[in-house]
Design an enzyme around this catalytic site. Structure first.
Site, PDB file in Angstrom:
ATOM      1  N   ALA A 238      47.972  37.472  39.586  1.00 35.28           N
ATOM      2  CA  ALA A 238      49.074  38.427  39.725  1.00 35.28           C
ATOM      3  C   ALA A 238      48.575  39.825  39.382  1.00 35.28           C
ATOM      4  O   ALA A 238      48.088  40.065  38.279  1.00 35.28           O
ATOM      5  CB  ALA A 238      50.237  38.046  38.818  1.00 35.28           C
ATOM      6  N   VAL A 239      48.689  40.717  40.352  1.00 35.33           N
ATOM      7  CA  VAL A 239      48.359  42.124  40.150  1.00 35.33           C
ATOM      8  C   VAL A 239      49.673  42.880  40.290  1.00 35.33           C
ATOM      9  O   VAL A 239      50.292  42.866  41.358  1.00 35.33           O
ATOM     10  CB  VAL A 239      47.325  42.620  41.185  1.00 35.33           C
ATOM     11  CG1 VAL A 239      46.920  44.054  40.883  1.00 35.33           C
ATOM     12  CG2 VAL A 239      46.101  41.711  41.220  1.00 35.33           C
ATOM     13  N   ILE A 240      50.103  43.497  39.196  1.00 35.16           N
ATOM     14  CA  ILE A 240      51.402  44.169  39.168  1.00 35.16           C
ATOM     15  C   ILE A 240      51.175  45.672  39.023  1.00 35.16           C
ATOM     16  O   ILE A 240      50.440  46.113  38.136  1.00 35.16           O
ATOM     17  CB  ILE A 240      52.267  43.621  38.014  1.00 35.16           C
ATOM     18  CG1 ILE A 240      52.449  42.102  38.182  1.00 35.16           C
ATOM     19  CG2 ILE A 240      53.618  44.334  37.967  1.00 35.16           C
ATOM     20  CD1 ILE A 240      53.067  41.407  36.985  1.00 35.16           C
TER      21      ILE A 240
ATOM     22  N   PHE B 105      44.988  37.198  33.303  1.00 31.41           N
ATOM     23  CA  PHE B 105      45.760  38.422  33.096  1.00 31.41           C
ATOM     24  C   PHE B 105      47.133  38.240  33.740  1.00 31.41           C
ATOM     25  O   PHE B 105      47.240  37.685  34.825  1.00 31.41           O
ATOM     26  CB  PHE B 105      45.025  39.622  33.702  1.00 31.41           C
ATOM     27  CG  PHE B 105      45.531  40.944  33.209  1.00 31.41           C
ATOM     28  CD1 PHE B 105      45.125  41.439  31.984  1.00 31.41           C
ATOM     29  CD2 PHE B 105      46.424  41.682  33.960  1.00 31.41           C
ATOM     30  CE1 PHE B 105      45.591  42.662  31.517  1.00 31.41           C
ATOM     31  CE2 PHE B 105      46.897  42.900  33.506  1.00 31.41           C
ATOM     32  CZ  PHE B 105      46.480  43.393  32.278  1.00 31.41           C
TER      33      PHE B 105
ATOM     34  N   PHE C  87      44.854  31.963  49.488  1.00 30.40           N
ATOM     35  CA  PHE C  87      45.135  33.204  48.763  1.00 30.40           C
ATOM     36  C   PHE C  87      46.543  33.130  48.189  1.00 30.40           C
ATOM     37  O   PHE C  87      47.527  33.224  48.921  1.00 30.40           O
ATOM     38  CB  PHE C  87      45.014  34.391  49.728  1.00 30.40           C
ATOM     39  CG  PHE C  87      45.218  35.727  49.081  1.00 30.40           C
ATOM     40  CD1 PHE C  87      44.167  36.374  48.466  1.00 30.40           C
ATOM     41  CD2 PHE C  87      46.457  36.338  49.094  1.00 30.40           C
ATOM     42  CE1 PHE C  87      44.343  37.619  47.871  1.00 30.40           C
ATOM     43  CE2 PHE C  87      46.653  37.581  48.506  1.00 30.40           C
ATOM     44  CZ  PHE C  87      45.596  38.219  47.893  1.00 30.40           C
TER      45      PHE C  87
ATOM     46  N   HIS D  31      44.970  52.099  39.579  1.00 33.98           N
ATOM     47  CA  HIS D  31      44.206  50.886  39.279  1.00 33.98           C
ATOM     48  C   HIS D  31      44.688  49.696  40.105  1.00 33.98           C
ATOM     49  O   HIS D  31      43.887  48.910  40.615  1.00 33.98           O
ATOM     50  CB  HIS D  31      44.316  50.586  37.775  1.00 33.98           C
ATOM     51  CG  HIS D  31      43.473  49.444  37.325  1.00 33.98           C
ATOM     52  ND1 HIS D  31      43.996  48.213  37.016  1.00 33.98           N
ATOM     53  CD2 HIS D  31      42.139  49.351  37.131  1.00 33.98           C
ATOM     54  CE1 HIS D  31      43.025  47.404  36.653  1.00 33.98           C
ATOM     55  NE2 HIS D  31      41.884  48.066  36.707  1.00 33.98           N
TER      56      HIS D  31
END
Length: 156
Positions: free
Chosen positions: A81-83, A23, A114, A89
């Site tokens: 990658a968390v955007i 993702f 990490f 969420h």
């Protein structure tokens, strides 16, 4: 006082896995390239590098646990990658991914790094995936390399 410290060199026979969340692949592909570059530049051999692909960052801890239990790898580099979007969420995924990697990593008998970006904007992620803020995938792999070296020195 004796100081024990790792350095940034590999013997060449270390088997390393990169766990990558697909993702946001426009970002995570660059993190993988950075991690691979760091591995090769510091003495690793491409045939000893494995790429484990998971759907998203939330799935990284489960794949990490499986990889650790397989005993096939000397170290594991996690990238993703968390955007932030317009809902909460982001907060849940970022927190649980971080906790999961930390929890599995502490129980693993191999170095785990990490390299999961948690950013407010796509621009911030791009900056950390190879532009003006460096490549966090490269940095995460350097952590694995140094920790592998440190563990060898501690056990010697």
């Amino acid at each position: 006082m004796k100081i024990i410290e790792g350095n940034l060199s590999l013997k060449g026979d270390e088997k390393i896995a990169i766990i990558n969340a697909r993702f946001n692949h426009i970002i995570t592909d660059r993190l993988v390239e950075g991690a691979k570059d760091a591995f090769l530049r510091h003495g690793g051999k491409e045939e000893n590098l494995s790429l484990i692909l998971v759907p998203g960052a939330f799935e990284i801890p489960f794949a990490l646990k499986q990889a650790c239990e397989s005993k096939k790898f000397d170290g594991i580099c996690c990238v993703g990658a968390v955007i932030r979007g317009s809902t909460p969420h982001f907060d849940y995924v970022a927190a649980e991914t971080t906790k999961g990697i930390a929890s599995v990593g502490l129980g693993a008998n191999v170095p785990v790094s990490f390299g999961v970006l948690t950013t407010d904007t796509l621009e911030q992620a791009i900056e950390r995936a190879g532009s003006k803020a460096g490549n966090k995938g490269f940095e995460a792999m350097l952590t694995v390399v140094e920790m592998l070296n440190l563990i060898q020195k501690i056990k010697a």
